[in-house]
Design a protein around this motif. Structure first.
Motif, PDB file in Angstrom:
ATOM      1  N   THR A 181       0.841  -1.189   0.000  1.00 29.16           N
ATOM      2  CA  THR A 181       0.000   0.000   0.000  1.00 29.16           C
ATOM      3  C   THR A 181       0.874   1.236   0.000  1.00 29.16           C
ATOM      4  OG1 THR A 181      -1.882   1.055   1.115  1.00 29.16           O
ATOM      5  CG2 THR A 181      -0.141   0.147   2.521  1.00 29.16           C
ATOM      6  N   GLY A 182       0.239   2.395  -0.209  1.00 28.05           N
ATOM      7  CA  GLY A 182       1.026   3.623  -0.255  1.00 28.05           C
ATOM      8  C   GLY A 182       1.193   4.118  -1.670  1.00 28.05           C
ATOM      9  N   GLY A 183       1.824   5.272  -1.793  1.00 31.11           N
ATOM     10  CA  GLY A 183       1.933   5.913  -3.098  1.00 31.11           C
ATOM     11  C   GLY A 183       2.771   5.159  -4.109  1.00 31.11           C
ATOM     12  N   ASN A 184       3.724   4.402  -3.697  1.00 29.10           N
ATOM     13  CA  ASN A 184       4.615   3.688  -4.624  1.00 29.10           C
ATOM     14  C   ASN A 184       4.557   2.191  -4.374  1.00 29.10           C
ATOM     15  OD1 ASN A 184       5.794   6.100  -5.849  1.00 29.10           O
ATOM     16  ND2 ASN A 184       6.653   6.439  -3.814  1.00 29.10           N
ATOM     17  N   ASN A 185       3.358   1.694  -4.269  1.00 27.48           N
ATOM     18  CA  ASN A 185       3.206   0.283  -3.881  1.00 27.48           C
ATOM     19  C   ASN A 185       3.505  -0.650  -5.041  1.00 27.48           C
ATOM     20  OD1 ASN A 185       0.723  -0.261  -5.446  1.00 27.48           O
ATOM     21  ND2 ASN A 185      -0.211   1.202  -4.032  1.00 27.48           N
ATOM     22  N   ASN A 186       3.188  -1.936  -4.855  1.00 26.57           N
ATOM     23  CA  ASN A 186       3.591  -2.959  -5.818  1.00 26.57           C
ATOM     24  C   ASN A 186       2.885  -2.868  -7.159  1.00 26.57           C
ATOM     25  OD1 ASN A 186       5.130  -3.965  -3.736  1.00 26.57           O
ATOM     26  ND2 ASN A 186       3.681  -5.580  -3.182  1.00 26.57           N
ATOM     27  N   PHE A 187       1.800  -2.116  -7.252  1.00 26.84           N
ATOM     28  CA  PHE A 187       1.001  -2.127  -8.476  1.00 26.84           C
ATOM     29  C   PHE A 187       0.754  -0.690  -8.921  1.00 26.84           C
ATOM     30  CE2 PHE A 187      -1.595  -3.696 -11.692  1.00 26.84           C
ATOM     31  CZ  PHE A 187      -2.870  -3.149 -11.669  1.00 26.84           C
ATOM     32  N   GLN A 188       1.236  -0.343 -10.143  1.00 24.62           N
ATOM     33  CA  GLN A 188       1.069   1.011 -10.635  1.00 24.62           C
ATOM     34  C   GLN A 188       0.557   0.968 -12.070  1.00 24.62           C
ATOM     35  OE1 GLN A 188       4.270   3.702  -9.523  1.00 24.62           O
ATOM     36  NE2 GLN A 188       4.978   2.264  -7.962  1.00 24.62           N
ATOM     37  N   SER A 189      -0.390   1.849 -12.347  1.00 24.34           N
ATOM     38  CA  SER A 189      -1.080   1.827 -13.635  1.00 24.34           C
ATOM     39  C   SER A 189      -0.156   2.232 -14.771  1.00 24.34           C
ATOM     40  CB  SER A 189      -2.274   2.779 -13.601  1.00 24.34           C
ATOM     41  OG  SER A 189      -2.854   2.887 -14.888  1.00 24.34           O
ATOM     42  N   LEU A 190      -0.326   1.591 -15.915  1.00 22.69           N
ATOM     43  CA  LEU A 190       0.467   1.921 -17.089  1.00 22.69           C
ATOM     44  C   LEU A 190      -0.148   3.064 -17.898  1.00 22.69           C
ATOM     45  CD1 LEU A 190       1.402  -1.658 -18.351  1.00 22.69           C
ATOM     46  CD2 LEU A 190       2.856  -0.060 -17.129  1.00 22.69           C
ATOM     47  N   GLY A 191      -1.389   3.414 -17.607  1.00 26.80           N
ATOM     48  CA  GLY A 191      -2.007   4.508 -18.341  1.00 26.80           C
ATOM     49  C   GLY A 191      -2.535   4.053 -19.697  1.00 26.80           C
ATOM     50  N   SER A 192      -2.765   5.021 -20.592  1.00 24.27           N
ATOM     51  CA  SER A 192      -3.346   4.694 -21.900  1.00 24.27           C
ATOM     52  C   SER A 192      -2.249   4.260 -22.858  1.00 24.27           C
ATOM     53  CB  SER A 192      -4.093   5.904 -22.458  1.00 24.27           C
ATOM     54  OG  SER A 192      -3.211   6.978 -22.635  1.00 24.27           O
ATOM     55  N   LEU A 193      -2.613   3.375 -23.771  1.00 22.80           N
ATOM     56  CA  LEU A 193      -1.640   2.768 -24.681  1.00 22.80           C
ATOM     57  C   LEU A 193      -2.041   2.977 -26.129  1.00 22.80           C
ATOM     58  CD1 LEU A 193      -1.522  -0.747 -22.962  1.00 22.80           C
ATOM     59  CD2 LEU A 193      -0.200   1.263 -22.343  1.00 22.80           C
ATOM     60  N   ASN A 194      -1.075   2.908 -27.009  1.00 23.57           N
ATOM     61  CA  ASN A 194      -1.322   2.906 -28.444  1.00 23.57           C
ATOM     62  C   ASN A 194      -1.062   1.512 -28.997  1.00 23.57           C
ATOM     63  OD1 ASN A 194      -1.703   5.705 -28.336  1.00 23.57           O
ATOM     64  ND2 ASN A 194       0.494   6.087 -28.635  1.00 23.57           N
ATOM     65  N   GLY A 195      -1.670   1.238 -30.143  1.00 27.08           N
ATOM     66  CA  GLY A 195      -1.372  -0.018 -30.817  1.00 27.08           C
ATOM     67  C   GLY A 195      -2.611  -0.858 -31.056  1.00 27.08           C
ATOM     68  N   ASP A 196      -2.464  -1.824 -31.991  1.00 27.64           N
ATOM     69  CA  ASP A 196      -3.601  -2.648 -32.400  1.00 27.64           C
ATOM     70  C   ASP A 196      -3.882  -3.806 -31.458  1.00 27.64           C
ATOM     71  OD1 ASP A 196      -3.067  -2.510 -36.047  1.00 27.64           O
ATOM     72  OD2 ASP A 196      -3.765  -1.026 -34.591  1.00 27.64           O
ATOM     73  N   PHE A 197      -2.895  -4.198 -30.638  1.00 27.17           N
ATOM     74  CA  PHE A 197      -3.030  -5.450 -29.901  1.00 27.17           C
ATOM     75  C   PHE A 197      -3.267  -5.261 -28.409  1.00 27.17           C
ATOM     76  CE2 PHE A 197      -1.985  -8.215 -33.342  1.00 27.17           C
ATOM     77  CZ  PHE A 197      -1.185  -7.465 -34.177  1.00 27.17           C
ATOM     78  N   ILE A 198      -3.626  -4.054 -28.010  1.00 32.77           N
ATOM     79  CA  ILE A 198      -3.762  -3.790 -26.587  1.00 32.77           C
ATOM     80  C   ILE A 198      -4.977  -4.498 -25.991  1.00 32.77           C
ATOM     81  CG2 ILE A 198      -2.556  -1.596 -26.712  1.00 32.77           C
ATOM     82  CD1 ILE A 198      -5.231  -0.187 -26.636  1.00 32.77           C
ATOM     83  N   GLY A 417      -5.686  -0.761 -20.033  1.00 34.69           N
ATOM     84  CA  GLY A 417      -6.160  -0.733 -18.655  1.00 34.69           C
ATOM     85  C   GLY A 417      -5.285  -1.473 -17.672  1.00 34.69           C
ATOM     86  N   ALA A 418      -4.116  -1.933 -18.106  1.00 37.44           N
ATOM     87  CA  ALA A 418      -3.274  -2.755 -17.228  1.00 37.44           C
ATOM     88  C   ALA A 418      -2.328  -1.900 -16.393  1.00 37.44           C
ATOM     89  CB  ALA A 418      -2.468  -3.753 -18.059  1.00 37.44           C
ATOM     90  N   GLY A 419      -1.753  -2.536 -15.411  1.00 37.02           N
ATOM     91  CA  GLY A 419      -0.719  -1.909 -14.603  1.00 37.02           C
ATOM     92  C   GLY A 419       0.466  -2.846 -14.488  1.00 37.02           C
ATOM     93  N   LEU A 420       1.558  -2.342 -13.969  1.00 34.84           N
ATOM     94  CA  LEU A 420       2.763  -3.150 -13.761  1.00 34.84           C
ATOM     95  C   LEU A 420       2.860  -3.504 -12.293  1.00 34.84           C
ATOM     96  CD1 LEU A 420       5.370  -4.322 -15.034  1.00 34.84           C
ATOM     97  CD2 LEU A 420       6.529  -2.238 -14.259  1.00 34.84           C
ATOM     98  N   TYR A 421       2.877  -4.792 -12.030  1.00 30.21           N
ATOM     99  CA  TYR A 421       3.047  -5.292 -10.667  1.00 30.21           C
ATOM    100  C   TYR A 421       4.496  -5.712 -10.503  1.00 30.21           C
ATOM    101  CZ  TYR A 421       2.627  -8.297  -6.566  1.00 30.21           C
ATOM    102  OH  TYR A 421       2.798  -8.874  -5.333  1.00 30.21           O
TER     103      TYR A 421
END
Lengths: 454, 381
Positions: A181-198, A417-421
């Motif tokens: 938990t907290g501001g820099n925890n284990n899971f952070q959003s990747l934001g919006s992406l470009n590309g055909d395969f997202i 809609g993914a994030g990096l864990y």
């Protein structure tokens, strides 16, 4: 603006609309090459190689099991080569062939196409290029005839995907603190992406982790995830039971439409005794058991805390699409030998992930970085694959590789809609004192066809 | 979902063939043909995979590959197979080259019958250079009537012949196209190494087969290939006598085959390079572990109803097809119309997709089964 077609450094379409006899092929304004308009050449999209299973006579229609794509062979196009002399024309043809076929020599030649009116072009690695001399349709002479104008048929065999000009940065030098938990925890959003395969197979990523100053054996858990449920427990464990006791329960509301994800069960334990074993049991709506992990020792080698990966659950398709499902995960504990054991369940994480990767290596000095390369940013230098067929991981200092990392699982891919864990242990312990202060995650936008603006 | 790749991590061979953590490469995405087998009385049994390679790669595998260890991980990181590289085959156009540790022996003695009719054996001969590379691999040469000097000579000759890896080359000169350079790697599970050493025991008193005798035998192994033994069952009392020059595999299986006195056991080397001994699933055949509907390509866990990835299917499980559910089947029968106990799982993956073959216990006639048991008892006497 005219259509731009380049193979490596060579322009195949003159910006003026007319090729320059004996001109410099590395400049669009003076190139001696021109794709014949009668070729009606266009890029071919890689065909979907779906793997299907089941079906008739027992069941109507087969099910799609997996998606993938194979290499693409673009339609053959006719290319005019205007030399200043016959010798010059032949030399230009040779230069073209050499440029197209560097995959086994150095790195694949990149194809670049930006259609007339498009804001952005696309790149695509060329595995091989076939250059077949043909006769001039007007004079019926070709290579034999000593003409300074040659015509060739060019066929390109390429990597399935086209890519953008550069990696899209999703996380820029962010901090991960190895906490739930907290501001820099284990899971952070990747934001919006470009590309055909997202929203299908995902897109390759390049991630750089600046290691903390701590040295020692490192195990990292890296995932591309849709969601994560963090539950703080701070539940004390005291037992001598060898059959096990329930410690705490966490719940996860699993959305009903996530075919591509699985649910990973994680537990973090503080000060575990060496004879403490833990287990996770997952149930649907607290009733039907859908998963029981093995008993895992939480104490040995984990004086600063244990990070326990209990495994994963993958729901069947028919259940997933019915209604939203609440999954409860119960953490259990037992003594390995009947003597009193203890510890504290700090928190649990239920990670709804697309890909899960475990990496092991050893950091030996400060200034090291962990690099995960599923796509490369150096398109301009043309010295390596844009998207390596085989992703690689290494520990580096100043860009120099110092150790190769052992991977287990699947390289992370970028999804809408993914994030990096990201979580890790050093020397077996899940310490929160050493942070990865600078994590940069990028993805390579992939395309099936040449694009306009997006 | 993208076609899943298996992580195929190769590690260097250490001294005496031991496993190391020195990572060589992950060839998961290079492989275009893959087959793995897991057996109910072996554990991780075999893996065969092949890929197109450059000449330099092929030569590296031929020169340096034997006894490299492998850990195959699924896309979700769980280990699905472990073993060591036993045989390497390389097709170089019309030439084929291969090397294998399977026929190696670097600790040899000869057992013979003296002129007076008594059994005798030569002293043990070692090739320490071969042992330093691959570990200890024993061969006992059985001669007929002989004298000690001749027997010793034969043992020396055989050691010289067997101490190094053998090749199975072939060459062809034809007008056909040369084809690709293809490397085929054949891995064996660590259980195989129980055949590499021999043991004996003159003690005739009884002790419990499992866990006691099996644990004792494991502790006598010189090669450190099998890390530990774990038993969730208890065996029966059995003599501890083991005839001279009996392989550890034979000695252990002699004990495991006794089961718990009522039902057989299942055993094998699985994850973490350890030997696991469990109850046979066929002893409780109405407890179904896997279920499938014919029209679907998926096997489900019968208890949790969750789908099981093909690489996570294991032997020693009761498997049932829903459309064939039995009416009034014999409750104690492991194999019926709808169900059977899986003896071996064969997973095949290639560019076309994957297939899993769930094999039942091989059918032998009663005579054949008795003949097998008698032959084994003959070794003990």
């Amino acid at each position: 603006m005219s259509t731009v077609v380049k193979v490596g450094t060579l322009h195949l379409m003159p910006s003026s609309g007319t090729p320059t006899p004996g001109g410099d092929p590395t400049s669009a304004s003076t190139t001696p090459f021109m794709i014949d308009a009668d070729s009606n050449w266009t890029l071919k999209a890689a065909e979907n190689l779906g793997v299907y299973g089941g079906g008739p006579p027992f069941h109507p229609g087969s099910q799609l099991i997996y998606n993938s794509f194979d290499n693409v062979q673009h339609p053959t196009f006719r290319l005019m080569i205007r030399g200043s002399s016959h010798n010059n024309a032949v030399a230009l043809m040779q230069q073209l062939y050499q440029e197209l076929n560097t995959a086994q020599y150095s790195a694949p030649c990149p194809l670049f196409v930006q259609p007339n009116g498009a804001t952005n072009g696309v790149y695509q690695d060329i595995w091989s290029g076939d250059v077949q001399p043909i006769q001039d349709p007007n004079t019926l002479v070709g290579l034999i005839g000593g003409t300074s104008d040659l015509f060739v048929n060019v066929t390109l065999k390429c990597w399935p995907y086209m890519s953008g000009a550069s990696l899209q940065t999703l996380l820029n030098a962010v901090t991960y603190t190895n906490t739930g938990t907290g501001g820099n925890n284990n899971f952070q959003s990747l934001g919006s992406l470009n590309g055909d395969f997202i929203k299908s197979i995902g897109q390759p990523m390049r991630i750089t982790f600046a290691a903390p100053s701590t040295s020692g054996a490192f195990v990292g858990y890296i995932a591309s995830a849709k969601a994560r449920t963090y539950t703080s427990h701070a539940t004390s464990i005291t037992t001598s039971s060898t059959s096990g006791i329930d410690v705490a329960t966490a719940t996860f509301a699993h959305p009903s439409d996530d075919e591509g994800t699985s649910l990973r069960l994680i537990g973090r334990f503080a000060t575990p005794s060496t004879n403490l074993e833990v287990q996770a049991v997952a149930k649907i709506n607290s009733v039907g058991t859908i998963y029981t992990s093995s008993w895992i020792n939480a104490g040995t080698g984990s004086p600063n805390g244990a990070y326990i990966d209990f495994g994963y659950v993958k729901l069947p398709s028919n259940l997933r699409r019915a209604k939203a499902i609440v999954i409860t995960c119960t953490i259990r504990a037992r003594s390995t030998n009947g003597s009193a054991t203890s510890g504290t369940l700090s928190y649990t994480e239920l990670v709804q992930y697309y890909t899960w990767l475990k990496v092991t290596t050893t950091f030996t000095s400060t200034g090291q970085q962990l690099e995960l390369v599923g796509a490369d940013s150096s398109i301009a230098s043309y010295n390596r694959e844009i998207v390596p067929p085989v992703g690689w991981m290494a520990v580096t200092i100043g860009g120099n590789i110092t150790d190769i990392v052992t991977p287990y699982g699947t390289f992370p891919r970028a999804y809408s809609g993914a994030g990096l864990y990201f979580a890790w242990t050093f020397l077996g312990s899940h310490s929160t004192s050493a942070t990865f202060g600078s994590v940069t995650a990028q993805q390579m936008p992939l395309y099936l066809v040449a694009r306009g603006g997006g | 979902m993208q076609w899943p790749f298996l992580t195929f991590n190769i590690f260097e061979r250490g001294d005496a063939g031991v496993r190391t953590s020195n990572f060589v490469t992950n060839i998961g995405s290079r492989i275009d043909e893959y087959e793995q087998t897991i057996g109910a009385t072996v554990g991780f049994e075999s893996v065969r995979c092949s890929f197109v390679a450059t000449l330099e790669e092929a030569l590296d595998w031929l020169r340096n590959g034997l006894m490299r260890s492998v850990v195959v991980a699924a896309p979700d990181t769980e280990t699905i197979w472990e073993g060591f590289l036993e045989t390497i085959e390389v097709d170089l156009g019309q030439e084929r080259r291969s090397v294998s540790v399977a026929p190696i022996a670097n600790r040899v003695k000869a057992r013979y019958t003296t002129i007076l009719g008594s059994s005798a054996a030569t002293s043990i001969l070692n090739d320490t250079a071969s042992q330093a590379l691959y570990g200890i691999k024993v061969a006992t040469i059985r001669l007929g009537v002989s004298d000690s000097g001749s027997a010793a000579n034969e043992a020396t000759v055989q050691l010289a012949f067997l101490k190094n890896p053998r090749a199975v080359p072939s060459s062809e000169c034809t007008t056909a196209a040369l084809g690709q350079i293809r490397v085929t790697l054949i891995f064996a599970g660590w259980y195989t190494t129980l055949e590499w050493e021999t043991t004996s025991n003159t003690t005739t008193s009884t002790a419990t087969t499992v866990p006691t005798q099996v644990a004792t035998l494991h502790g006598l192994l010189a090669n450190p290939f099998i890390a530990a033994t774990y038993a969730s069952v208890t065996g029966v009392a059995m003599t501890q006598y083991i005839a001279p020059d009996t392989t550890f595999k034979t000695a252990i299986e002699d004990r495991l085959r006794k089961g718990d006195g009522t039902n057989r056991f299942a055993w094998g080397c699985y994850r973490n390079y350890s030997l696991y001994i469990d109850a046979w699933a066929g002893a409780t055949p109405t407890t179904i572990n896997y279920r499938r509907m014919i029209g679907e390509p998926t096997v489900y866990d019968a208890d949790t109803k969750m789908p099981i990835y093909p690489w996570n299917l294991w032997p020693n499980k009761m498997y049932e097809v829903i459309e064939l559910l039995d009416v009034a089947s014999v409750a104690t029968a492991a194999d019926t119309a709808a169900r059977y106990c899986i003896e071996r799982v064969v997973l095949t993956m290639n560019r076309s997709g994957y297939s899993v073959r769930l094999e039942p216990t091989a059918f032998d006639s009663v005579d054949v089964r008795l003949a097998k048991i008698e032959a084994l008892w003959g070794d003990v006497v």
